[in-house]
Scaffold this active site. Structure first.
Site, PDB file in Angstrom:
ATOM      1  N   GLY A   1       0.770  -1.239   0.000  1.00 10.38           N
ATOM      2  CA  GLY A   1       0.000   0.000   0.000  1.00 10.38           C
ATOM      3  C   GLY A   1       0.798   1.284   0.000  1.00 10.38           C
TER       4      GLY A   1
ATOM      5  N   GLU B   1       4.476  -5.878   2.774  1.00 12.03           N
ATOM      6  CA  GLU B   1       4.441  -6.567   1.474  1.00 12.03           C
ATOM      7  C   GLU B   1       4.441  -5.554   0.336  1.00 12.03           C
ATOM      8  OE1 GLU B   1       0.671  -8.452   2.007  1.00 12.03           O
ATOM      9  OE2 GLU B   1       1.481 -10.033   3.280  1.00 12.03           O
TER      10      GLU B   1
ATOM     11  N   GLY C   1       4.988  -3.978  -2.916  1.00 14.14           N
ATOM     12  CA  GLY C   1       5.421  -4.324  -4.263  1.00 14.14           C
ATOM     13  C   GLY C   1       5.617  -3.063  -5.082  1.00 14.14           C
ATOM     14  N   ARG C   2       4.551  -2.275  -5.139  1.00 13.22           N
ATOM     15  CA  ARG C   2       4.560  -1.068  -5.976  1.00 13.22           C
ATOM     16  C   ARG C   2       5.714  -0.124  -5.625  1.00 13.22           C
ATOM     17  NH1 ARG C   2      -0.279   1.262  -7.665  1.00 13.22           N
ATOM     18  NH2 ARG C   2      -1.244   0.068  -6.001  1.00 13.22           N
TER      19      ARG C   2
ATOM     20  N   ARG D   1      -4.519  -0.186 -15.203  1.00 13.00           N
ATOM     21  CA  ARG D   1      -4.774   0.760 -14.104  1.00 13.00           C
ATOM     22  C   ARG D   1      -5.561   1.999 -14.546  1.00 13.00           C
ATOM     23  NH1 ARG D   1      -1.499   3.293 -11.415  1.00 13.00           N
ATOM     24  NH2 ARG D   1      -2.513   3.053  -9.406  1.00 13.00           N
TER      25      ARG D   1
ATOM     26  N   CYS E   1     -12.059  -3.217 -27.680  1.00 14.54           N
ATOM     27  CA  CYS E   1     -13.443  -2.800 -27.886  1.00 14.54           C
ATOM     28  C   CYS E   1     -14.066  -2.449 -26.530  1.00 14.54           C
ATOM     29  CB  CYS E   1     -14.213  -3.921 -28.572  1.00 14.54           C
ATOM     30  SG  CYS E   1     -15.826  -3.407 -29.090  1.00 14.54           S
ATOM     31  N   GLU E   2     -13.459  -1.467 -25.874  1.00 12.40           N
ATOM     32  CA  GLU E   2     -13.903  -0.975 -24.564  1.00 12.40           C
ATOM     33  C   GLU E   2     -13.603   0.509 -24.528  1.00 12.40           C
ATOM     34  OE1 GLU E   2     -15.430  -2.168 -22.045  1.00 12.40           O
ATOM     35  OE2 GLU E   2     -15.452  -4.278 -22.646  1.00 12.40           O
TER      36      GLU E   2
HETATM   37  C1  LIG Z   1      -2.445  -8.711   0.406  1.00 10.02           C
HETATM   38  C2  LIG Z   1      -1.620  -7.805  -0.444  1.00 10.02           C
HETATM   39  N1  LIG Z   1      -0.366  -7.512  -0.053  1.00 10.02           N
HETATM   40  C3  LIG Z   1       0.427  -6.703  -0.798  1.00 10.02           C
HETATM   41  C4  LIG Z   1      -0.030  -6.159  -1.986  1.00 10.02           C
HETATM   42  C5  LIG Z   1       0.913  -5.259  -2.752  1.00 10.02           C
HETATM   43  O1  LIG Z   1       0.482  -3.966  -2.703  1.00 10.02           O
HETATM   44  P1  LIG Z   1       1.353  -2.771  -3.307  1.00 10.02           P
HETATM   45  O2  LIG Z   1       2.214  -3.363  -4.364  1.00 10.02           O
HETATM   46  O3  LIG Z   1       0.344  -1.850  -3.883  1.00 10.02           O
HETATM   47  O4  LIG Z   1       2.124  -2.196  -2.184  1.00 10.02           O
HETATM   48  C6  LIG Z   1      -1.324  -6.424  -2.433  1.00 10.02           C
HETATM   49  C7  LIG Z   1      -1.814  -5.825  -3.683  1.00 10.02           C
HETATM   50  O5  LIG Z   1      -2.945  -5.817  -4.042  1.00 10.02           O
HETATM   51  C8  LIG Z   1      -2.145  -7.279  -1.637  1.00 10.02           C
HETATM   52  O6  LIG Z   1      -3.392  -7.561  -2.022  1.00 10.02           O
END
Ligand SMILES: Cc1ncc(COP(=O)(O)O)c(C=O)c1O
Length: 296
Positions: A104, A145, A147-148, A183, A214-215
């Protein structure tokens, strides 16, 4: 009846959903409407039941916001989990190995957006853990966690202008589509775009940048000020290193693009090949078989 959890694990971690106690954000939405997690009223019972089933080690997880640029929101999430851990421990006489605040952490997609203040998050989070340890004599580990935050800014989607159309709006058509980056269409998300070689152009006009699905939501940008384009111009769509290829799909038979890695020494490596029609039809290429009910 077949049990869905044949072995009770040694370690259990429930995802906590605080419902009306917290507000989510645009991407994840209101926690009350979220399909995820155990509710506030269920959480103590969930751990109590797992103790009865023989679970010995505990963690707790949550994820309430996505692409959040306000670090205080994430600190508040840590505070919330430490509070709920304290309540559970008081009631059930257990300790927690970790709390996990999920992903997040946001990145500044728009050029004028302020970057996430990681230092402030770190120092305020450390203060919360210190306080918790002072009161309880122990503290869980903190897991995340993200990722982004790690990969998002380090990818771009490169696409070519293939056509133009002027009706009620100016449209710039490109050879990628939302099947490679959903996105903008799905979340109305902003991804900055520059046109290779026209970075300094001052003559800007509003246009929608369109994929070919086609959206009508298959747009990378809506009413964006861009330099005039001609067919063959290369558009670079920024910050596609997360939730880009991974969220790709094949609607309308669009094939997903190749992925290239640009190394620090400027060499380029092919790390994923472009999908082919053969890949696309591979799950259909087999001798038809009649399945029994048990085989389905
Ligand atoms: C349970 C959970 N953890 C981690 C993430 C990674 O989130 P982000 O990459 O946006 O920080 C997600 C993304 O949807 C998620 O559902």
């Amino acid at each position: 009846m077949i049990s869905k959890v044949p072995d009770i694990p040694d370690l259990i971690c429930f995802r906590y959903n605080p419902g009306p106690l917290r507000k989510g954000n645009k991407i994840i939405g209101n926690p009350v409407e979220s399909k995820y997690g155990v509710s506030h009223d269920q959480i103590i019972d969930a751990y109590s039941q797992s103790i009865k089933l023989g679970v010995k080690r505990f963690g707790i997880h949550t994820m309430l916001a996505s692409n959040e640029l306000n670090y205080e929101y994430m600190v508040e999430t840590t505070r919330m989990l430490l509070d709920i851990v304290e309540r559970i421990c008081e009631k059930l006489d257990i300790t927690f190995e970790f709390i996990n605040i999920g992903g997040g952490l946001g990145i500044p997609y728009a050029p004028d957006a302020k970057p996430f203040d990681l230092d402030s998050m770190a120092s305020e989070t450390a203060r919360l853990f210190k306080k918790f340890k002072g009161i309880n004599g122990w503290a869980p580990k903190l897991y995340m966690e993200s990722g982004r935050y790690i990969t998002g800014p380090h990818g771009v989607l490169v696409t070519s202008v293939i056509n133009h159309k002027n009706t009620y709006r100016k449209y710039v058509g490109v050879d990628a589509s939302m099947s490679a980056l959903m996105r903008p269409g799905m979340y109305d998300a902003y991804h900055h775009i520059h046109i290779h070689g026209k970075e300094d152009s001052l003559l800007l006009k509003k246009a929608d940048v369109m994929g070919a699905l086609c959206e009508n939501i298959d747009k990378f940008a809506v009413q964006r000020e861009l330099p005039a384009t001609v067919e063959g111009d290369i558009l670079v769509i920024h910050d596609t290193g997360a939730h880009g290829h991974a969220m790709g799909f094949n609607y309308n038979g669009h094939l997903r693009p190749k992925e290239l890695l640009l190394r620090e020494d400027s060499s380029v490596e092919l790390i994923r090949s472009a999908e082919t029609m053969e890949n696309y039809f591979s799950t259909l290429s087999f001798e038809p078989d009649t399945l029994t009910f048990e085989e389905i």
